[in-house]
Motif scaffolding. Structure first.
Motif, PDB file in Angstrom:
ATOM      1  N   ALA A 160     -20.905 -12.951  80.504  1.00 53.11           N
ATOM      2  CA  ALA A 160     -21.222 -12.419  79.286  1.00 53.11           C
ATOM      3  C   ALA A 160     -21.459 -10.571  79.261  1.00 53.11           C
ATOM      4  CB  ALA A 160     -22.554 -13.086  79.305  1.00 53.11           C
ATOM      5  N   ALA A 161     -21.512 -10.836  80.518  1.00 53.69           N
ATOM      6  CA  ALA A 161     -20.929  -9.092  81.106  1.00 53.69           C
ATOM      7  C   ALA A 161     -20.438  -8.618  80.742  1.00 53.69           C
ATOM      8  CB  ALA A 161     -21.461  -8.776  83.050  1.00 53.69           C
ATOM      9  N   ALA A 162     -19.995  -7.602  81.022  1.00 51.31           N
ATOM     10  CA  ALA A 162     -19.114  -6.271  80.121  1.00 51.31           C
ATOM     11  C   ALA A 162     -18.174  -6.221  81.453  1.00 51.31           C
ATOM     12  CB  ALA A 162     -19.572  -4.676  79.802  1.00 51.31           C
ATOM     13  N   ALA A 163     -16.985  -6.896  81.049  1.00 54.88           N
ATOM     14  CA  ALA A 163     -15.393  -6.620  82.131  1.00 54.88           C
ATOM     15  C   ALA A 163     -15.622  -5.259  82.312  1.00 54.88           C
ATOM     16  CB  ALA A 163     -14.475  -6.966  81.526  1.00 54.88           C
ATOM     17  N   PRO A 164     -15.035  -4.747  83.993  1.00 54.26           N
ATOM     18  CA  PRO A 164     -14.816  -4.077  84.579  1.00 54.26           C
ATOM     19  C   PRO A 164     -13.566  -3.150  83.877  1.00 54.26           C
ATOM     20  CG  PRO A 164     -14.887  -5.428  85.725  1.00 54.26           C
ATOM     21  CD  PRO A 164     -15.072  -5.784  84.644  1.00 54.26           C
ATOM     22  N   ASN A 165     -13.582  -2.063  83.578  1.00 53.91           N
ATOM     23  CA  ASN A 165     -12.137  -1.606  83.057  1.00 53.91           C
ATOM     24  C   ASN A 165     -11.560  -0.916  83.865  1.00 53.91           C
ATOM     25  OD1 ASN A 165     -14.160   0.411  82.807  1.00 53.91           O
ATOM     26  ND2 ASN A 165     -14.403   0.759  80.632  1.00 53.91           N
ATOM     27  N   ALA A 166     -11.651  -0.610  85.064  1.00 51.76           N
ATOM     28  CA  ALA A 166     -11.414   0.652  86.136  1.00 51.76           C
ATOM     29  C   ALA A 166     -11.125   0.063  87.072  1.00 51.76           C
ATOM     30  CB  ALA A 166     -11.815   1.410  86.285  1.00 51.76           C
ATOM     31  N   GLY A 167      -9.997   0.071  88.839  1.00 50.98           N
ATOM     32  CA  GLY A 167     -10.726  -0.538  89.824  1.00 50.98           C
ATOM     33  C   GLY A 167     -10.408  -1.329  90.417  1.00 50.98           C
ATOM     34  N   HIS A 168      -9.736  -1.602  89.525  1.00 51.45           N
ATOM     35  CA  HIS A 168      -8.591  -2.943  89.841  1.00 51.45           C
ATOM     36  C   HIS A 168      -8.123  -3.584  90.755  1.00 51.45           C
ATOM     37  CE1 HIS A 168      -6.690  -7.704  89.617  1.00 51.45           C
ATOM     38  NE2 HIS A 168      -5.509  -6.479  88.818  1.00 51.45           N
ATOM     39  N   GLY A 169      -7.178  -1.989  90.323  1.00 52.71           N
ATOM     40  CA  GLY A 169      -5.986  -2.051  91.178  1.00 52.71           C
ATOM     41  C   GLY A 169      -6.119  -0.927  92.349  1.00 52.71           C
ATOM     42  N   GLN A 170      -7.150  -1.033  92.431  1.00 52.65           N
ATOM     43  CA  GLN A 170      -7.365  -0.031  93.539  1.00 52.65           C
ATOM     44  C   GLN A 170      -7.943  -0.542  94.795  1.00 52.65           C
ATOM     45  OE1 GLN A 170      -7.167   3.382  94.933  1.00 52.65           O
ATOM     46  NE2 GLN A 170      -7.262   2.715  96.706  1.00 52.65           N
ATOM     47  N   ALA A 171      -9.052  -2.108  94.399  1.00 56.78           N
ATOM     48  CA  ALA A 171      -9.307  -2.583  95.350  1.00 56.78           C
ATOM     49  C   ALA A 171      -8.124  -3.742  95.453  1.00 56.78           C
ATOM     50  CB  ALA A 171     -10.362  -3.896  94.235  1.00 56.78           C
ATOM     51  N   ILE A 172      -6.957  -4.126  95.192  1.00 53.99           N
ATOM     52  CA  ILE A 172      -6.047  -5.142  96.009  1.00 53.99           C
ATOM     53  C   ILE A 172      -5.574  -3.716  96.687  1.00 53.99           C
ATOM     54  CG2 ILE A 172      -3.843  -6.148  95.200  1.00 53.99           C
ATOM     55  CD1 ILE A 172      -6.802  -8.010  94.324  1.00 53.99           C
ATOM     56  N   ALA A 173      -5.470  -2.898  96.596  1.00 61.66           N
ATOM     57  CA  ALA A 173      -4.580  -2.324  96.807  1.00 61.66           C
ATOM     58  C   ALA A 173      -5.265  -1.581  98.821  1.00 61.66           C
ATOM     59  CB  ALA A 173      -4.001  -0.637  96.688  1.00 61.66           C
ATOM     60  N   SER A 174      -6.387  -1.500  98.261  1.00 66.77           N
ATOM     61  CA  SER A 174      -7.438  -1.347  99.324  1.00 66.77           C
ATOM     62  C   SER A 174      -7.231  -2.773 100.766  1.00 66.77           C
ATOM     63  CB  SER A 174      -8.936  -0.605  99.136  1.00 66.77           C
ATOM     64  OG  SER A 174      -8.951   0.037  98.791  1.00 66.77           O
ATOM     65  N   PHE A 175      -7.794  -4.098  99.736  1.00 67.43           N
ATOM     66  CA  PHE A 175      -7.850  -5.028 101.179  1.00 67.43           C
ATOM     67  C   PHE A 175      -6.058  -5.460 101.099  1.00 67.43           C
ATOM     68  CE2 PHE A 175      -6.864  -9.718 100.864  1.00 67.43           C
ATOM     69  CZ  PHE A 175      -8.198  -9.944 101.545  1.00 67.43           C
ATOM     70  N   LEU A 176      -5.383  -4.970 100.663  1.00 68.35           N
ATOM     71  CA  LEU A 176      -4.130  -4.937 101.134  1.00 68.35           C
ATOM     72  C   LEU A 176      -3.715  -3.985 101.961  1.00 68.35           C
ATOM     73  CD1 LEU A 176      -1.357  -5.650  98.545  1.00 68.35           C
ATOM     74  CD2 LEU A 176      -2.410  -7.363 100.134  1.00 68.35           C
ATOM     75  N   GLU A 177      -4.460  -2.739 102.416  1.00 65.77           N
ATOM     76  CA  GLU A 177      -4.209  -1.973 102.754  1.00 65.77           C
ATOM     77  C   GLU A 177      -4.738  -1.927 104.388  1.00 65.77           C
ATOM     78  OE1 GLU A 177      -4.684   2.473 102.650  1.00 65.77           O
ATOM     79  OE2 GLU A 177      -5.857   1.543 102.301  1.00 65.77           O
ATOM     80  N   SER A 178      -5.818  -2.900 104.725  1.00 66.40           N
ATOM     81  CA  SER A 178      -6.946  -2.832 105.670  1.00 66.40           C
ATOM     82  C   SER A 178      -6.575  -4.437 106.204  1.00 66.40           C
ATOM     83  CB  SER A 178      -7.754  -2.879 104.784  1.00 66.40           C
ATOM     84  OG  SER A 178      -8.345  -4.380 104.261  1.00 66.40           O
ATOM     85  N   HIS A 179      -5.566  -5.713 105.681  1.00 66.09           N
ATOM     86  CA  HIS A 179      -5.166  -6.331 105.819  1.00 66.09           C
ATOM     87  C   HIS A 179      -3.349  -6.798 106.124  1.00 66.09           C
ATOM     88  CE1 HIS A 179      -9.397  -7.336 104.262  1.00 66.09           C
ATOM     89  NE2 HIS A 179      -9.825  -8.839 105.204  1.00 66.09           N
ATOM     90  N   VAL A 180      -2.374  -5.799 105.996  1.00 68.66           N
ATOM     91  CA  VAL A 180      -1.207  -6.578 106.316  1.00 68.66           C
ATOM     92  C   VAL A 180      -1.297  -5.559 107.590  1.00 68.66           C
ATOM     93  CG1 VAL A 180       0.834  -6.255 105.563  1.00 68.66           C
ATOM     94  CG2 VAL A 180      -0.713  -6.699 103.785  1.00 68.66           C
ATOM     95  N   PRO A 181      -0.384  -5.572 108.496  1.00 72.43           N
ATOM     96  CA  PRO A 181      -0.106  -5.543 109.427  1.00 72.43           C
ATOM     97  C   PRO A 181       0.088  -3.777 109.178  1.00 72.43           C
ATOM     98  CG  PRO A 181       0.890  -7.492 109.891  1.00 72.43           C
ATOM     99  CD  PRO A 181       0.746  -7.502 108.193  1.00 72.43           C
ATOM    100  N   ASN A 182       0.035  -2.299 109.938  1.00 72.35           N
ATOM    101  CA  ASN A 182      -0.297  -1.254 109.677  1.00 72.35           C
ATOM    102  C   ASN A 182      -0.131  -0.346 110.589  1.00 72.35           C
ATOM    103  OD1 ASN A 182      -2.588  -0.059 108.961  1.00 72.35           O
ATOM    104  ND2 ASN A 182      -1.993  -2.341 107.383  1.00 72.35           N
ATOM    105  N   PHE A 183       0.067   0.822 110.405  1.00 71.89           N
ATOM    106  CA  PHE A 183      -0.387   1.895 111.313  1.00 71.89           C
ATOM    107  C   PHE A 183      -2.098   2.038 112.137  1.00 71.89           C
ATOM    108  CE2 PHE A 183       4.120   2.981 111.306  1.00 71.89           C
ATOM    109  CZ  PHE A 183       3.926   3.202 112.729  1.00 71.89           C
TER     110      PHE A 183
END
Length: 465
Positions: free
Chosen positions: A319-342
């Motif tokens: 019933a709560a209002a759906a978030p209209n921003a931040g979805h892509g950045q949240a996924i990108a940040s998760f991948l950035e910290s969990h996928v092997p990188n420098f």
């Protein structure tokens, strides 16, 4: 195995919700696996359509499929979007959110030591939960403070674990449910001394029972911890909370609130298990006390009340209002910290959890590339000038250094406690086969750089005196 979500899902649905449950694995009988199984069954019986996504499917998942449940190991196989996501474990939860960004979600943390139980930060996760009072402060962060993490205690299926007949005045039969076997010989000796017939089950015994309710109906005393202790207490057995070399003792009515709050876990096992202390727990057998414990546990921890609560939570977040921003950045940040990188971030913590003695060979080149950067960071600083000996005793430097040493000792003690909890956890035992596979690959492709990046740690829990 790739399976597709076909038209029978629509036929299953009669006005109920499509609820996507995520879990890292659905193969054995660990706490979260049993939680997912019983929750899916409860939802289906009430006209909803549970969908389970777990990247690793084993016997438990196949058994659920055989009973008609929708169980998938590939997110692309889920063709009909869910109405809500009930997430366990960060990886599969974020995968589900990436695939179904319009579905609101909750996330439930079950562990204080497993990195994959760290709550992921995503605008689609409307509410966060933890199964004990220890989990919330463990995963509190600036973006997800502890005040946002609510309690959702483990529940028991009261129909399956029905009340046993009243306990006899003197105990005759006992059951040991052992995840780790270091205390099994002591339990045997204590039971033999008390004239008790003992039946042993659990991973440490090599015999995992799918019918604990039958065992508990015939048992007067149960030695267990975690979910097994919860279920035995709800059945009406006298429960001795113990695991490995730790012991809490016989659960009394006044203990119920605390053991629920601590999830019947290792953090309650403050005493060392011994034949003498276990014999004392047997001597504390109290049929009336066990009956009162069962009454309180059944009142607080029933699956029906938890299921109804969850349905209310799902209604609120939808019933709560759906978030209209931040979805892509949240996924990108998760991948950035969990996928092997420098960044050398959480992916390494996860790698060490699964394979502490070896990193996969695919990371060899990365470790070698990282080595010059690590060496730069390790260049020793110029030596400080020697302190003035005459002033040393008069100054506050000694006090400051002693304070720093005390803080370091406390930090080491805390890390050792966390390490002990890790080795005693179900997730450590459950991932042992994966660590073995990774170790095999590591022996084939390991380089000195990798050895430096991942110093030797025990692949399995060391024996602890």
């Amino acid at each position: 195995m790739l399976r597709t979500l076909d038209a029978d899902m629509a036929a299953d649905r009669s006005g109920g919700l499509r609820i996507l449950l995520t879990n890292l694995v659905l193969a054995g009988r660990s706490g979260t696996e049993i939680f997912v199984e019983q929750l899916a069954e409860w939802f289906r019986q009430r006209g909803h359509t549970p969908i389970v996504y777990a990247p690793l499917i084993g016997p438990l998942g196949e058994a659920m499929r055989s009973r008609g449940h929708h169980v998938f190991d590939r997110i692309a196989a889920i063709e009909v979007p869910p109405d809500v996501i009930h997430g366990h474990h960060a990886g599969p939860t974020m995968t589900a959110l990436a695939a179904f960004p319009s579905a609101p979600a909750i996330f439930v943390s079950h562990s204080v030591e497993a990195e994959f139980d760290r709550p992921p930060d995503h605008p689609g996760i409307r509410r966060y939960f933890a199964v004990s009072s220890l989990v919330a402060p463990r995963w509190s962060s600036p973006t997800i403070p502890g005040s946002r993490i609510e309690r959702l205690y483990n529940a028991v299926d009261l129909d399956r674990f029905a009340r046993r007949p009243p306990l006899p005045a003197a105990p005759r039969r006992a059951v040991l449910v052992a995840k780790h076997g270091s205390h099994a010989a002591m339990v045997r000796e204590a039971c033999a001394g008390a004239g008790l017939e003992l039946e042993e089950v659990g991973p440490a015994t090599g015999r995992v029972s799918d019918d604990l309710p039958s065992l508990y109906r015939d048992a007067d005393i149960v030695f267990a911890s975690g979910r097994s202790a919860l279920e035995a207490a709800a059945t009406g057995c006298a429960v001795v909370l113990t695991e490995g070399r730790g012991l809490h003792g016989t659960i009394r009515p006044e203990d119920v609130d605390r053991v629920i709050d601590y999830n019947w876990g290792i953090h309650l096992l403050a005493r060392r298990a011994s034949v003498r202390s276990l014999a004392a727990a047997i001597a504390a057998y109290d049929p009336a006390g066990a009956a009162e414990v069962a009454r309180r546990v059944r009142r607080r921890c029933g699956l029906d009340s938890q299921g109804e609560r969850l349905l209310g939570i799902y209604a609120d977040i939808r019933a709560a209002a759906a978030p209209n921003a931040g979805h892509g950045q949240a996924i990108a940040s998760f991948l950035e910290s969990h996928v092997p990188n420098f960044a050398w971030d959480r992916w390494r913590v996860l790698a060490r959890h699964f394979a502490p003695e070896a990193l996969p060979p695919s990371l060899t080149a990365l470790a070698a590339a990282r080595q010059p950067y690590d060496e730069d960071e390790l260049v020793p600083a110029a030596e400080p000038p020697e302190p003035q000996v005459a002033d040393w005793a008069e100054s506050g430097e000694r006090v400051a250094l002693e304070g720093q040493m005390t803080a370091l000792r406390d930090r080491i003690a805390a890390l050792e406690a966390l390490q002990a909890a890790t080795y005693a956890s179900t997730s450590w035992r459950m991932t042992a086969p994966l660590r073995g596979v990774a170790a095999w690959f590591g022996r084939r492709g390991r380089s000195p750089a990798v050895r430096m990046a991942a110093p030797d740690c025990p692949a399995s829990a060391p024996s602890r005196a």
